[in-house]
Design a protein around this motif. Structure first.
Motif, short mmCIF file in Angstrom:
data_model
loop_
_atom_site.label_atom_id
_atom_site.label_comp_id
_atom_site.label_asym_id
_atom_site.label_seq_id
_atom_site.Cartn_x
_atom_site.Cartn_y
_atom_site.Cartn_z
N VAL A 411 0.81 -1.20 -0.13
CA VAL A 411 0.09 -0.15 -0.15
C VAL A 411 0.82 1.46 -0.04
CG1 VAL A 411 -2.02 1.08 1.17
CG2 VAL A 411 -1.90 -1.28 1.28
N VAL A 412 1.88 1.19 0.75
CA VAL A 412 2.61 2.34 0.75
C VAL A 412 3.68 2.50 -0.26
CG1 VAL A 412 4.86 3.25 1.94
CG2 VAL A 412 3.19 2.19 3.34
N LEU A 413 3.86 1.60 -1.00
CA LEU A 413 4.57 1.89 -2.35
C LEU A 413 3.49 2.16 -3.32
CD1 LEU A 413 6.81 1.20 -4.29
CD2 LEU A 413 6.17 -1.48 -4.61
N THR A 414 2.42 1.60 -3.53
CA THR A 414 1.36 2.31 -4.27
C THR A 414 1.06 3.78 -4.22
OG1 THR A 414 0.13 0.03 -4.35
CG2 THR A 414 -0.99 1.79 -5.07
N LEU A 415 0.98 4.16 -2.82
CA LEU A 415 1.02 5.33 -2.31
C LEU A 415 2.08 6.47 -3.04
CD1 LEU A 415 -0.58 8.03 -1.37
CD2 LEU A 415 0.58 7.30 0.83
N ILE A 416 3.33 5.90 -3.03
CA ILE A 416 4.61 6.66 -3.44
C ILE A 416 4.41 6.49 -4.85
CG2 ILE A 416 6.81 6.23 -3.46
CD1 ILE A 416 7.01 5.16 -0.57
N LEU A 417 4.11 5.62 -5.47
CA LEU A 417 4.16 5.46 -7.03
C LEU A 417 3.26 6.41 -7.49
CD1 LEU A 417 4.73 1.77 -7.83
CD2 LEU A 417 6.23 3.40 -8.01
N VAL A 418 1.88 6.43 -7.08
CA VAL A 418 0.78 7.51 -7.48
C VAL A 418 1.42 8.89 -7.35
CG1 VAL A 418 -1.42 8.58 -6.85
CG2 VAL A 418 -1.12 6.04 -6.87
N ILE A 419 2.05 9.38 -6.03
CA ILE A 419 2.77 10.65 -5.95
C ILE A 419 3.56 10.89 -7.03
CG2 ILE A 419 4.16 12.12 -4.65
CD1 ILE A 419 2.85 10.83 -1.99
N LEU A 420 4.56 10.01 -7.56
CA LEU A 420 5.65 9.87 -8.42
C LEU A 420 5.14 10.21 -9.85
CD1 LEU A 420 8.52 9.81 -9.40
CD2 LEU A 420 8.02 7.26 -9.73
N ASP A 421 3.94 9.51 -9.86
CA ASP A 421 3.21 9.70 -11.25
C ASP A 421 2.58 10.90 -11.42
OD1 ASP A 421 3.87 6.88 -11.43
OD2 ASP A 421 1.98 6.18 -11.23
N VAL A 422 2.09 11.65 -10.51
CA VAL A 422 1.59 12.96 -10.57
C VAL A 422 2.56 14.04 -10.91
CG1 VAL A 422 0.48 14.76 -9.34
CG2 VAL A 422 -0.25 12.68 -8.66
N PHE A 423 3.60 13.92 -10.41
CA PHE A 423 4.99 14.76 -10.94
C PHE A 423 5.29 14.67 -12.34
CE2 PHE A 423 5.32 15.37 -6.31
CZ PHE A 423 5.49 16.87 -6.04
N LEU A 424 5.40 13.06 -12.69
CA LEU A 424 5.85 12.76 -13.98
C LEU A 424 5.00 13.27 -15.16
CD1 LEU A 424 7.19 9.16 -13.42
CD2 LEU A 424 8.59 11.24 -13.66
N TYR A 425 3.61 13.13 -14.86
CA TYR A 425 2.57 13.58 -15.67
C TYR A 425 2.48 15.17 -15.97
CZ TYR A 425 0.26 9.04 -17.55
OH TYR A 425 0.21 8.02 -18.02
N ALA A 426 2.61 15.90 -14.74
CA ALA A 426 2.42 17.09 -14.74
C ALA A 426 2.86 18.02 -15.68
CB ALA A 426 2.90 17.71 -13.35
N PRO A 427 4.27 17.95 -16.17
CA PRO A 427 4.55 18.63 -17.42
C PRO A 427 3.88 18.55 -18.52
CG PRO A 427 6.54 17.65 -16.29
CD PRO A 427 5.24 17.14 -15.59
N PHE A 428 3.57 17.18 -18.86
CA PHE A 428 2.98 16.87 -20.01
C PHE A 428 1.52 17.60 -19.89
CE2 PHE A 428 6.29 14.10 -19.51
CZ PHE A 428 6.94 13.99 -20.94
N VAL A 429 0.74 17.35 -18.93
CA VAL A 429 -0.50 18.04 -18.72
C VAL A 429 -0.58 19.35 -19.02
CG1 VAL A 429 -2.63 18.63 -17.03
CG2 VAL A 429 -1.29 16.42 -17.15
N MET A 430 0.52 20.13 -18.67
CA MET A 430 0.90 21.53 -18.85
C MET A 430 0.91 21.86 -20.29
SD MET A 430 2.96 23.01 -15.48
CE MET A 430 4.29 21.92 -15.84
N ILE A 431 1.52 20.99 -21.08
CA ILE A 431 2.02 21.05 -22.33
C ILE A 431 0.48 20.99 -22.91
CG2 ILE A 431 2.95 20.41 -24.41
CD1 ILE A 431 5.38 19.70 -22.48
N HIS A 432 -0.42 20.02 -22.81
CA HIS A 432 -1.45 19.77 -23.48
C HIS A 432 -2.35 20.80 -23.19
CE1 HIS A 432 -4.92 17.62 -24.43
NE2 HIS A 432 -5.73 17.92 -23.26
N LEU A 433 -2.74 21.30 -21.90
CA LEU A 433 -3.54 22.43 -21.86
C LEU A 433 -3.03 23.57 -22.58
CD1 LEU A 433 -3.63 22.26 -17.83
CD2 LEU A 433 -5.61 21.70 -19.63
#
Length: 449
Positions: A411-433
């Motif tokens: 569960v802890v690993l899943t939570l850490i990965l979700v947080i990491l995924d937010v940061f990894l996706y964020a730049p591309f979301v900004m470019i898409h917007l």
């Protein structure tokens, strides 16, 4: 060296502009966008039915007929939407491409509705009329296998829809058409004008099916799975195999095909026995000693948190970065609850991710990074292996808790990965917007609908 969003966005925006100007890619993109209401209704219906079935089974409520009928009701809705999404793609792709071709002066005589209906007829020319087509040793049972109507039929539907319309447009420009006087009503003129081109298209697809069967294949779908997909996936059970499988699955999804259904149908024969062996060993000993890492847990659990592409992190990134009134914010809000249960068609087709060059890089890299991290920390013993065969009905964090035999480390690993995924996706979301706002401002042309 610092990361620069500006340096990254220039080539991605250029790629997005090229997609916007390509008739074929726009037709495919618009075809899948039109499936959004069907996939959303189907996803919610399946989710509700899944929870109701779990409640009925776990609580022994099968004698409560109203509850059983309620479950059946949502099952009917799911079958009428996601269950026929392959056929919907035939219509949608054919119509989208016909509209694009109709814009060209040389195709003014082509009737868009007739072209769309022709693609539907051509699709059924290619579909086996034997439910048991995959096993020639059993008795022939006339009918159509459901695999040609649901996600498994999407590739065949897309391919046939686009090719049928292209051939129809080409033949409609030839001399082999029946011309009627201008005084004839338009619908009569279109019917006779289309007669010979329609016959030509159906003959082409009929010959193609005969050719496929002569080569020993039951369908075009089987050709793709056995000739292209299967050789790519017979790569073992280690980390390199996991990366290859994720790569193939994500590319298929990016093209609008159900990557998981196509890929898992092949790799399950290699990977599922290893996981079931771990399940049996843990059930017998109650110990994690000697338990190997099952590759399906890396790909289906840690790599794909919230569904293919690990889109739960993407949903959160969209909610953080979008403004009130942005369509992306509404898509994220709509996809959040299904995403908790691993259902992410609303985000795949609603953002969209399909044929969106801006999202291609994170779409492929994020699940691979998740899987590599999951593999490493499990190998080091920091996280227990996943050893329980769960129902699949639980939300993502509860699911990893159950899969890990009620240990908190998954569960802890899943939570850490979700947080990491937010940061990894964020730049591309900004470019898409930024790209969407340029379209809204008229700086680049919007795609035709």
């Amino acid at each position: 060296m610092s990361f620069s969003v500006e340096k990254l966005q220039e080539p991605l925006l250029k790629a997005a502009g090229w997609v916007q100007g390509n008739a074929i890619l726009q037709a495919i993109k618009n075809a899948f966008i039109r499936t959004i209401p069907f996939t959303i209704i189907g996803s919610f219906s399946n989710l509700i039915q899944m929870q109701l079935n779990a409640l009925i089974t776990n609580q022994g409520l099968d004698k409560m007929t109203w509850l059983v009928h309620l479950s059946d009701l949502f099952g009917y809705l799911g079958k009428a939407t996601l269950g026929i999404v392959g056929v919907i793609v035939v219509f949608s792709s054919a119509y989208s491409y016909a509209v694009e071709l109709k814009r060209r002066p040389e195709n003014q005589n082509m009737n868009v509705i007739i072209a769309t209906l022709l693609a539907f007829a051509a699709y059924f020319v290619m579909v086996p009329t034997n439910v048991n087509f995959a096993d020639p040793s059993v008795e022939v049972l006339e009918g159509y296998a459901l695999s040609f109507f649901n996600y498994e039929g999407m590739f065949t539907g897309l391919l046939v829809g686009m090719i049928a319309v292209s051939l129809f447009a080409r033949l409609s420009r030839s001399k082999f058409t029946i011309k009627m006087p201008d005084t004839v009503p338009e619908n009569v003129f279109d019917s006779f004008f289309s007669l010979i081109p329609m016959a030509g298209v159906l003959l082409v697809f009929g010959c193609a099916r005969i050719g496929i069967e002569a080569l020993g294949f039951a369908s075009l779908l089987q050709v793709i799975q056995k000739v292209i997909i299967a050789p790519l996936l017979t790569v073992g059970t280690g980390l390199p195999a996991i990366i290859v499988v994720i790569l193939v699955e994500q590319i298929l999804w990016f093209l609008g095909l159900h990557g998981f259904n196509i890929v898992w149908g092949v790799v399950s024969a290699f990977w599922l026995p290893l996981f079931l062996e771990n399940v049996a060993k843990f059930a017998e000993t109650g110990s994690f000693a000697g338990i190997s890492i099952a590759p399906n847990t890396m790909t289906n659990v840690y790599a794909m948190i919230g569904g293919s592409g690990a889109t739960f992190g993407l949903l959160i990134a969209m909610l953080i970065l979008t403004r009130k009134g942005d369509k992306e914010r509404e898509v994220a809000k709509l996809g959040l609850i299904p995403g908790l249960f691993g259902i992410n068609e609303p985000i795949i087709f609603g953002l969209p991710i399909v044929l969106n060059p801006i999202m291609l890089i994170p779409w492929i890299l994020v699940p691979i990074i998740n899987a590599v991290i999951g593999w490493i920390v499990t190998s080091l013993g920091w996280v227990v292996p996943l050893v329980v065969l769960n129902s699949g009905n639980e939300p993502i964090f509860i699911s990893t808790w159950v899969l890990g035999a009620f240990h908190l480390s998954p569960v802890v690993l899943t939570l850490i990965l979700v947080i990491l995924d937010v940061f990894l996706y964020a730049p591309f979301v900004m470019i898409h917007l930024k790209n969407e706002r340029r379209i809204a401002a008229g700086e680049i042309p919007a795609s035709s609908k």
